[in-house]
Scaffold this active site. Structure first.
Site, mmCIF file in Angstrom:
data_model
loop_
_atom_site.group_PDB
_atom_site.id
_atom_site.type_symbol
_atom_site.label_atom_id
_atom_site.label_comp_id
_atom_site.label_asym_id
_atom_site.label_seq_id
_atom_site.Cartn_x
_atom_site.Cartn_y
_atom_site.Cartn_z
ATOM 1 N N LYS A 57 47.168 45.424 34.395
ATOM 2 C CA LYS A 57 46.178 44.616 34.385
ATOM 3 C C LYS A 57 45.316 44.711 35.302
ATOM 4 O O LYS A 57 45.987 44.525 36.565
ATOM 5 C CB LYS A 57 46.604 43.144 33.919
ATOM 6 N N CYS A 75 41.649 29.466 33.504
ATOM 7 C CA CYS A 75 41.193 29.384 32.233
ATOM 8 C C CYS A 75 40.194 28.274 31.858
ATOM 9 O O CYS A 75 39.407 28.623 30.977
ATOM 10 C CB CYS A 75 42.262 29.743 31.001
ATOM 11 N N CYS A 125 44.876 24.837 32.608
ATOM 12 C CA CYS A 125 45.046 25.933 33.292
ATOM 13 C C CYS A 125 43.654 26.007 34.024
ATOM 14 O O CYS A 125 42.593 26.217 33.241
ATOM 15 C CB CYS A 125 45.452 27.184 32.817
ATOM 16 N N HIS A 150 46.859 34.173 35.056
ATOM 17 C CA HIS A 150 46.387 33.743 36.344
ATOM 18 C C HIS A 150 47.420 33.814 37.475
ATOM 19 O O HIS A 150 47.235 33.661 38.519
ATOM 20 C CB HIS A 150 45.446 32.717 36.387
ATOM 21 N N CYS A 155 50.648 30.166 33.678
ATOM 22 C CA CYS A 155 49.717 31.230 32.973
ATOM 23 C C CYS A 155 49.574 32.589 33.257
ATOM 24 O O CYS A 155 49.676 33.079 34.511
ATOM 25 C CB CYS A 155 48.000 30.643 33.456
ATOM 26 N N HIS A 200 33.501 42.387 38.273
ATOM 27 C CA HIS A 200 34.063 43.459 38.261
ATOM 28 C C HIS A 200 33.980 44.174 36.918
ATOM 29 O O HIS A 200 33.075 43.803 36.226
ATOM 30 C CB HIS A 200 35.712 42.963 38.412
ATOM 31 N N HIS A 222 33.395 42.517 33.740
ATOM 32 C CA HIS A 222 32.161 41.784 33.352
ATOM 33 C C HIS A 222 31.081 42.861 32.824
ATOM 34 O O HIS A 222 30.363 42.648 31.947
ATOM 35 C CB HIS A 222 31.532 41.164 34.538
ATOM 36 N N LYS A 276 42.669 41.112 41.203
ATOM 37 C CA LYS A 276 42.443 41.239 42.848
ATOM 38 C C LYS A 276 43.834 41.091 43.129
ATOM 39 O O LYS A 276 44.072 41.856 44.304
ATOM 40 C CB LYS A 276 41.659 39.951 43.143
HETATM 41 N N1 MSP Z 1 32.865 31.658 31.870
HETATM 42 C C1 MSP Z 1 33.654 32.069 30.723
HETATM 43 C C2 MSP Z 1 32.982 32.593 29.584
HETATM 44 C C3 MSP Z 1 31.817 31.692 28.994
HETATM 45 S S1 MSP Z 1 31.027 32.238 27.723
HETATM 46 C C4 MSP Z 1 30.190 31.024 27.013
HETATM 47 C C5 MSP Z 1 34.688 33.293 31.209
HETATM 48 N N2 MSP Z 1 34.212 34.006 32.285
HETATM 49 S S2 MSP Z 1 35.009 35.247 32.830
HETATM 50 O O1 MSP Z 1 34.291 35.518 34.210
HETATM 51 O O2 MSP Z 1 36.491 34.665 32.987
HETATM 52 O O3 MSP Z 1 34.953 36.218 31.798
HETATM 53 C C6 MSP Z 1 33.661 36.811 31.262
HETATM 54 C C7 MSP Z 1 33.843 37.821 30.442
HETATM 55 O O4 MSP Z 1 34.599 39.057 31.089
HETATM 56 C C8 MSP Z 1 34.786 37.602 29.230
HETATM 57 O O5 MSP Z 1 34.268 38.226 28.006
HETATM 58 C C9 MSP Z 1 36.147 38.458 29.623
HETATM 59 O O6 MSP Z 1 36.703 38.736 28.372
HETATM 60 C C10 MSP Z 1 35.645 39.725 30.198
HETATM 61 N N3 MSP Z 1 36.519 40.106 31.100
HETATM 62 C C11 MSP Z 1 37.210 39.477 32.194
HETATM 63 N N4 MSP Z 1 38.115 40.561 32.415
HETATM 64 C C12 MSP Z 1 38.236 41.477 31.983
HETATM 65 C C13 MSP Z 1 39.037 42.882 31.995
HETATM 66 N N5 MSP Z 1 39.788 43.107 32.685
HETATM 67 N N6 MSP Z 1 38.398 43.713 31.076
HETATM 68 C C14 MSP Z 1 37.449 43.536 29.957
HETATM 69 N N7 MSP Z 1 36.672 42.315 30.086
HETATM 70 C C15 MSP Z 1 37.428 41.163 30.563
HETATM 71 O O7 MSP Z 1 35.403 33.417 30.328
#
Ligand code: MSP
Length: 498
Positions: free
Chosen positions: A299, A131, A128, A150, A147, A20, A23, A302
């Site tokens: 926020k 997380c 969690c 989530h 949480c 999304h 990422h 999905k």
């Molecule tokens: N797998 C772990 C990270 C491990 S790093 C050694 C994780 N994954 S995640 O898919 O949940 O998040 C990946 C990245 O996307 C994180 O930096 C997270 O902050 C970012 N984002 C997830 N949702 C977001 C938004 N809505 N807005 C901006 N970034 C956010 O955590």
């Protein structure tokens, strides 16, 4: 690590869903820095990848009735596709289910074990799964057992785990953060984190019984235990460089900048430095912490139905527009909001009118009045200080603001000096032709400078502007850079026509 080397890392997303916009933000921010470093002549190593282990991924695989490995094999390509579509210029992509990564993480485990940094204990507390995080009683109580990220109740665990003595490193880590040896940007996140650890880092569970967590890297010498996903995932920043076997990792470690979202700072500023200190390795130089993207103030999730697919945005407006909006409208170091209407207004207004039309009209005038030939462009007089300063302090949105100050100033200059009127005077006024040539060479010189400043942000647009003006002859077939799109906002031309 020589001064010519620069290592940029991004958080590796879980592959339990489609990629999304959040990422995309990690990738984009890191890409701006990587491209900027390359412009400065650095050799950049730029890691990305995916986090493939853990219960929530195993649960998704089970939902689909397939093995976890088959599930992650079917998912990681979406993230590679996102990186490519975003025009993010990386050098490495790691998958944590990769056999080399697995062996390297087991090596890391053994080193920490040799250093006497593990002990076995019973974990009684909350977890969690969303997380993939152990939750303190205090935090669970504050959130009423649910949480907030989530919207699911915490699980109660009572199980035997290996603990990692992170507490041993409290003083070293606090000092590294306070002294700026490991910088946390922005400053308010640094203060938040220091506050969080003011009573000391807690020892952390780093394994779970295989019966509770089957999809992960086995603990060497103890088949009953599987490594906690964060130890596995954090190690990727080193293993992707070939640590420990391939010595080139030494050319790039420590990372110059690690881009992470605010939700995962505590893992990167607490557990990860403790692991590195346990291995006797230096800490990353900068943790660049970005905020979260909301959608219409809420926020993005999905479950709320307001999740926006990056592919959808890019299909409608192109990748350069996507990069522009999320790099300028989401402050690099804070939260930012997306709505389709705001996106479209920025696209038509700032990219279409301010920049696209400017390029088009300067090029058209050079073609019309000077058969496409540009006089020697004079050196630009713009002060680059504010742009450089914003880049060095990682406020990429401010750097883009500075570029737009120049874009707007050039538009105003052209409106003021009215080259089309100067052109009309050429038959009667001998100096008019020279004046016109001067106006147009100043304009194309400034556009070339704008292109240079845009390289880290809008690389394709920068190249298009460069190839329009840099050779000294403007090509005939200039295409509009940002043709108007009106899907979510009214088209003023349509209103005029009716
Ligand atoms: N797998 C772990 C990270 C491990 S790093 C050694 C994780 N994954 S995640 O898919 O949940 O998040 C990946 C990245 O996307 C994180 O930096 C997270 O902050 C970012 N984002 C997830 N949702 C977001 C938004 N809505 N807005 C901006 N970034 C956010 O955590």
């Amino acid at each position: 690590m020589t001064k010519r080397h620069s290592y940029v890392t991004t958080a590796i997303p879980y592959v339990n869903g489609e990629p999304h916009i959040g990422h995309a933000l990690d990738y984009l921010i890191a890409d701006v820095w990587a491209r900027y470093q390359r412009q400065l002549g650095k050799v950049v190593r730029f890691q990305t990848g995916v986090d493939e282990h853990g219960n929530k991924i195993a649960a998704k695989a089970a939902e689909q009735g397939i093995a976890p490995q088959a599930y992650v094999d079917s998912m990681y390509g979406n993230f590679q596709q996102l990186i490519q579509t975003l025009n993010v210029d990386t050098t490495d992509f790691i998958r944590t289910s990769d056999i080399k990564h697995r062996a390297a993480v087991q090596y890391i485990w053994q080193q920490l074990e040799k250093a006497g940094l593990f002990y076995k204990g019973t974990y009684e507390g909350w977890y969690c799964m969303g997380c993939e995080s152990f939750i303190t009683d205090k935090e669970a109580a504050e959130n009423n057992g649910i949480c907030p990220d989530h919207n699911t109740p915490y699980q109660r665990l009572s199980e035997e785990n290996y603990y990692f003595k992170a507490s041993t490193f409290t003083t070293q880590i606090t000092q590294a953060i306070e002294s700026g040896k490991m910088r946390i940007e922005p400053d308010f996140r640094k203060r938040e984190f220091l506050e969080l650890i003011k009573d000391g880092l807690a020892d952390v569970s780093v394994s779970r019984p295989a019966k509770s967590l089957s999809w992960g890297i086995p603990v060497p010498g103890d088949p009953g235990q599987v490594m906690y996903v964060w130890l596995d995932a954090l190690s990727n920043y080193l293993t992707v460089l070939g640590y420990p076997n391939d010595t080139t990792w030494q050319d790039f470690w420590p990372a110059d900048i690690s881009v992470v979202g605010k939700d995962i700072l505590r893992f990167h500023a607490g557990i990860w430095p403790a692991i590195l200190l346990g291995l006797g390795l230096p800490l990353p130089k900068v943790l660049l912490v970005h905020g979260h993207i909301t959608s219409g103030g809420a926020k993005m999730a999905k479950s709320l139905g307001n999740g926006v697919s990056p592919f959808d945005v890019i299909d409608k407006y192109g990748v350069e527009a996507f990069r522009y909006y999320f790099l300028r409208y989401v402050p690099t170091l804070d939260d930012g909001d997306f709505t389709w209407e705001r996106f479209e207004a920025a696209y038509n207004g700032e990219l279409g009118n301010d920049l696209g039309n400017l390029v088009q009209r300067v090029a058209a005038m050079i073609s019309r009045y000077q058969a496409g030939v540009i006089d020697e462009p004079p050196a630009s007089k713009h002060d680059m200080g504010p742009y450089r300063n914003a880049m060095e302090t990682y406020e990429f949105n401010r750097a883009l603001d500075e570029v737009w100050v120049i874009v707007r100033a050039l538009n105003q200059y052209i409106d003021r000096v009215k080259p089309w009127e100067v052109a009309k005077k050429r038959d009667t006024d001998v100096e008019a032709a020279a004046h016109l040539a001067e106006i147009l060479s100043h304009s194309s010189g400034t556009l070339l400078q704008i292109a240079d400043l845009l390289v880290p942000f809008l690389p394709t647009t920068a190249r298009a502007i460069h190839s329009t003006f840099a050779s000294g002859v403007v090509p005939d077939d200039i295409q509009p850079l940002f043709p108007k799109v009106h899907i979510y906002t009214p088209d003023p031309r349509a209103q005029k026509a009716s």
